[in-house]
Scaffold this active site. Sequence first.
Site, PDB file in Angstrom:
ATOM      1  CG  ASP A   1       8.349   1.620   2.519  1.00  0.00           C
ATOM      2  OD1 ASP A   1       8.361   1.664   3.705  1.00  0.00           O
ATOM      3  OD2 ASP A   1       7.569   1.080   1.665  1.00  0.00           O
TER       4      ASP A   1
HETATM    5  P1  NAP Z   1       8.654   4.280  -0.008  1.00  0.00           P
HETATM    6  O1  NAP Z   1       9.238   3.022   0.958  1.00  0.00           O
HETATM    7  O2  NAP Z   1       7.091   3.976  -0.524  1.00  0.00           O
HETATM    8  O3  NAP Z   1       8.977   6.026  -0.179  1.00  0.00           O
HETATM    9  C1  NAP Z   1       9.188   7.021  -1.237  1.00  0.00           C
HETATM   10  C2  NAP Z   1       9.195   8.132  -0.780  1.00  0.00           C
HETATM   11  O4  NAP Z   1       8.960   8.932  -1.437  1.00  0.00           O
HETATM   12  C3  NAP Z   1       7.607   8.261   0.760  1.00  0.00           C
HETATM   13  O5  NAP Z   1       8.321   8.121   1.599  1.00  0.00           O
HETATM   14  C4  NAP Z   1       7.650   9.987   0.213  1.00  0.00           C
HETATM   15  O6  NAP Z   1       8.139  10.609   1.133  1.00  0.00           O
HETATM   16  C5  NAP Z   1       9.196  10.296  -1.101  1.00  0.00           C
HETATM   17  N1  NAP Z   1       8.117  10.931  -2.055  1.00  0.00           N
HETATM   18  C6  NAP Z   1       7.268  11.124  -2.731  1.00  0.00           C
HETATM   19  N2  NAP Z   1       6.832  11.552  -3.488  1.00  0.00           N
HETATM   20  C7  NAP Z   1       7.500  12.388  -3.116  1.00  0.00           C
HETATM   21  C8  NAP Z   1       8.502  13.817  -4.653  1.00  0.00           C
HETATM   22  N3  NAP Z   1       8.045  14.397  -5.196  1.00  0.00           N
HETATM   23  N4  NAP Z   1       9.908  14.352  -3.744  1.00  0.00           N
HETATM   24  C9  NAP Z   1      10.300  13.911  -2.440  1.00  0.00           C
HETATM   25  N5  NAP Z   1      10.175  12.904  -2.532  1.00  0.00           N
HETATM   26  C10 NAP Z   1       8.485  11.900  -2.763  1.00  0.00           C
HETATM   27  O7  NAP Z   1       9.537   3.717  -1.592  1.00  0.00           O
HETATM   28  P2  NAP Z   1      10.691   3.297  -2.141  1.00  0.00           P
HETATM   29  O8  NAP Z   1      11.416   2.872  -1.869  1.00  0.00           O
HETATM   30  O9  NAP Z   1      11.259   3.120  -3.790  1.00  0.00           O
HETATM   31  O10 NAP Z   1       9.738   1.526  -1.528  1.00  0.00           O
HETATM   32  C11 NAP Z   1       9.044   0.637  -2.618  1.00  0.00           C
HETATM   33  C12 NAP Z   1       7.940   0.768  -1.399  1.00  0.00           C
HETATM   34  O11 NAP Z   1       6.475   0.342  -2.469  1.00  0.00           O
HETATM   35  C13 NAP Z   1       7.933  -0.802  -0.978  1.00  0.00           C
HETATM   36  O12 NAP Z   1       7.301  -0.376   0.526  1.00  0.00           O
HETATM   37  C14 NAP Z   1       7.042  -1.393  -2.180  1.00  0.00           C
HETATM   38  O13 NAP Z   1       7.254  -2.691  -1.589  1.00  0.00           O
HETATM   39  C15 NAP Z   1       5.966  -1.201  -2.205  1.00  0.00           C
HETATM   40  N6  NAP Z   1       5.477  -1.534  -3.217  1.00  0.00           N
HETATM   41  C16 NAP Z   1       6.615  -1.411  -5.345  1.00  0.00           C
HETATM   42  C17 NAP Z   1       5.932  -2.726  -5.918  1.00  0.00           C
HETATM   43  C18 NAP Z   1       6.791  -2.438  -7.317  1.00  0.00           C
HETATM   44  O14 NAP Z   1       7.028  -4.060  -8.016  1.00  0.00           O
HETATM   45  N7  NAP Z   1       8.377  -1.902  -7.084  1.00  0.00           N
HETATM   46  C19 NAP Z   1       4.365  -1.963  -6.077  1.00  0.00           C
HETATM   47  C20 NAP Z   1       3.580  -1.669  -5.254  1.00  0.00           C
HETATM   48  C21 NAP Z   1       3.924  -1.767  -3.970  1.00  0.00           C
HETATM   49  P3  NAP Z   1       7.242  12.135   1.961  1.00  0.00           P
HETATM   50  O15 NAP Z   1       6.058  12.145   1.329  1.00  0.00           O
HETATM   51  O16 NAP Z   1       7.698  12.696   3.146  1.00  0.00           O
HETATM   52  O17 NAP Z   1       7.758  12.959   0.026  1.00  0.00           O
END
Ligand code: NAP
Length: 464
Positions: free
Chosen positions: A392
């Site tokens: 994201d």
């Molecule tokens: P993300 O958008 O959730 O993407 C994480 C990616 O990691 C997924 O597409 C997944 O794809 C991949 N993944 C998962 N396990 C894996 C593994 N073992 N090895 C390799 N890849 C793996 O993460 P982000 O870019 O860090 O963004 C964070 C999101 O979470 C944002 O939307 C944010 O708003 C939200 N959020 C953040 C917080 C905060 O405080 N930081 C709190 C709540 C929500 P695959 O499944 O294809 O592997």
Amino acid sequence: METLSALLYLVASICFIMALRGLSSPETSRQGNIYGMVGMTIAILTTLASPIVQSYWMIVLGIAIGGAIGYVVAKKIEMTALPQLVAAFHSLVGLAAVFVALAAFYSPEAYGIGVRGAIAKGSLVEMALGTAIGAITFTGSIVAFAKLQGLVTGKPLVFPMQHPLNAALGVLTLILIIWLVQSNSSAAMWLIVLVALALGFLLILPIGGADMPVVISMLNSYSGWAACGIGFTLQNNLLIITGALVGSSGAILSYIMCKGMNRSIFNVILGGFGGESAAAGGAAKGPQGSVKAGSAEDAAYIMKNAQSVIIVPGYGMAVAQAQHALREMADVLKHEGVDVKYAIHPVAGRMPGHMNVLLAEANVPYDEVFELEDINRDFGTADVAFVIGANDVTNPAAKTDPASPIYGMPILDVEKAKTVFFIKRGMAAGYAGVENELFFRPNTMMLFGDAKKVTEEVVKAMEA
Ligand code: NAP
């Protein structure tokens, strides 16, 4: 004795302020934690030594049960599940505030605030506010927990007349507080609890996708104000100060995160104003072309021949616990004369500071780690963006698609690098459930697999 405990409470409060100050930077965070522990030890011992304590067995039993549960949870919890745990703990703080207020309402004599049916008006106001904030925190945190745990959808849940309903419940709570203060009525007290419980539920339900981090810090702030309210009821200065510290620091963090996410703090507090369009559209659009999959050897070759590599960690790195392998990869690259930097998005991972904590654990030097606004320009001149488990936070839909739940959120401009590697297990969307068009771009190469395993393979290929 009273003067001594007031003095010790003051010392504990100063320790808490120093703890917050220390925690504001990774370099001083360890020191900050020590201040916090010292402050808490002083606070607990001072309270236990107070002459008000008439029997110790209930306290010891509480510490034993709570300590045992805390020990088991801390041993078992995965780093990736910490946000849910924090949300669950916030709900307990909220519930405690409601229980203390109810106890004070039914036994005011024990708290020195009047007699049943004739409680001092000021105390009733404190009690009502503590109850309302506590109940909102309780149900709001439970919804946040369910969303983060994946028990309910992370998408905004909206329905017609949601905002007028929330506004009506807010006004109703105020009316009930006035009624309680005028009448000492227990019906009013219980109605405040019920309405606030419903309000907490309804406020967090419509908040979805990328806005959850702000909600967590908002709930943290609410739990602080609830504790502050209990402090007034219990006439405990330390609890008032500590609650206010947690409340205000949580509010400041929420404000900073709202700024980072380009969101209005009022929209988040008032329960996801603007979530309707995001809920209506912006979901995964399905495949947009073909993707180019590469191998660890390809990545090793390209990176060894690069001049600059920017690493973008995300939630997947945390899931795979790939931070140590990643630092090893960076070490090899630096040894080859490649300039290596880490780019951290404010909401990468699942809790504020998630990536910083993991990189610090792997001893990544702080001066290689950059915040979004300090590094975004560098992608234009970087040879490689190594996106490891992030999705994201790199998605251009945040700039181009007004119907997307992440629209308006600043992103890391990884697409501007000459080559972009995405390390992930498959084509799944990120937390916000939005397809990332970068996977289909000509300068993108997907490295499919577990983040730790792939990174280890890249290191091996570089060393071969
Ligand atoms: P993300 O958008 O959730 O993407 C994480 C990616 O990691 C997924 O597409 C997944 O794809 C991949 N993944 C998962 N396990 C894996 C593994 N073992 N090895 C390799 N890849 C793996 O993460 P982000 O870019 O860090 O963004 C964070 C999101 O979470 C944002 O939307 C944010 O708003 C939200 N959020 C953040 C917080 C905060 O405080 N930081 C709190 C709540 C929500 P695959 O499944 O294809 O592997």
